[in-house]
Design an enzyme around this catalytic site. Sequence first.
Site, PDB file in Angstrom:
ATOM      1  CE  LYS A  78      -4.396   1.164  -0.039  1.00 41.76           C
ATOM      2  NZ  LYS A  78      -5.333   0.318  -0.225  1.00 41.76           N
ATOM      3  CG  ASP A 111      -7.425   3.030  -1.076  1.00 39.51           C
ATOM      4  OD1 ASP A 111      -7.376   1.958  -0.787  1.00 39.51           O
ATOM      5  OD2 ASP A 111      -7.528   3.821  -0.277  1.00 39.51           O
TER       6      ASP A 111
END
Length: 444
Positions: free
Chosen positions: A125, A165
């Site tokens: 991430k 995201d």
Amino acid sequence: MNYVDRVLEELKRKNPNEPEFHQAATEILNSLKPMVEKHPEFEKSALLERFTEPERVILFRVPWVDDEGGVHVNKGYRVQFNSAIGPYKGGLRFHPSVNLSIIKFLGLEQILKNSLTGLPIGGGKGGSDFDPKGKSDNEIMRFCQSFMTEMCRHIGQDTDVPAGDIGVGGREIGYLFGQYKRIRNEHVGVLTGRGLSYGGSLARKEATGYGLAYITAEAMRARGESFAGKTVVISGSGNVAVYACEKVQSLGGKVVAMYDSNGYVYDKNGIDLAVVKQIKEVERGRMKEYAERVKGTEYHEGCKGIWTIPCDVALPCATQNEIDKESAEALVKNGVKYVGEGANMPSTLDAISVFQKAGVVFLPAKAANAGGVATSALEMAQSSGRLFWTFEEVDEKLKSIMINIYRNMDSAAREYGVEGDYVTGANIAGFKKIAEAMTAHGIV
Ligand code: NDP
Ligand code: 2IT
């Protein structure tokens, strides 16, 4: 002290000031306890210590120039958490709240989520504390170029494949891809969520929201129910929320409320999604404008009140910890039967326990929102194979992946004697493959 408790205590001591990371690790490791008890070899090989320590954390400076010539510096992050079962895979978040704790909780969750998809993708991430709100396209482009100028040396189609995201959608992926291609001189599937004209996959944009609706529908089907006639509250109004709404509506559910970070709209007649899409996707505007355009709707400042609206199904699709204990109690009091997490970790630990004690069917994020990353892996497969599947082909694969995830977490929960506890089921089902691969690789 037992192995899990000891690892958690050490993790908190070694990583102070990372509350979101502690929260995710606590939920995951506690629910793995029954599995860990059956596998004494985990402790001997320090498997949990290795699982919770990222393989690599990259922190970097992102300098950029605004339209007036002002110079700004943001923080850039990429956490390459676990590559046991495939290249690191996971989104980039651009939001002012981003810090290492948030990126690490998202990365840890991503490992198990990606494993649950059944596809060969590891967990990672990244992101930045950059705030895209109110920036011009040129400012966004310059920021993305600066971000990628550093990140491009750490990623690659077989190494680490970022995606979107919060705050990172098609526009940002385009600018990031353009800069990667320019510096590395390769046109490859190094990012997913790409535009269709340069290697993207049909249905990736819709995938997280559709997947959330599919897995919730499967949980309903297993109980002789369906979305037909059910009242649904969806938080957020971004990529996940919009396409969750679209699929829920097509399955017969009535979505009565949505929000952005300023406030929520309550539309008793059912949300008019075309208006939401126009405001959010075309105009990049605010939900407040929905109430100005659609008669008979209410707008309320602030987000929390949305959970006091009576509904059968709640789909939190905005951000972490948006449902606390009090909101969970309000939902339960008003008769909620299903909670499906579209966002990552939207329910606090206390909220989850309220839902589970009340017998609400609770579908945790790593299972419920896995459709996005699963379709990213399908995009990677198409890139590698130089193939292009139709919308129907991708959608069909997505649906069967979501149904499989439901079945796997359901049977893992039964196997460990906690039928219906999908938090435990999803963590154990996801961890099985990670433990097997990490063990096969030796102490690395
Ligand atoms: P978007 O940026 O498209 O939308 C985010 C939405 O959530 C916006 O409506 C935003 O409101 C709202 N929001 C963000 N932060 C806050 C906050 N602090 N308080 C209240 N509202 C907030 O992001 P996505 O739809 O892509 O992501 C939403 C969630 O889904 C995230 O948790 C993400 O991690 C998760 N997710 C996303 C996937 C994907 O494929 N995109 C896949 C799996 C999970 P505002 O516009 O006012 O900021
Ligand atoms: O949280 C997530 O799973 C995502 N933001 C999507 C990640 C991806 O690589 O598609």
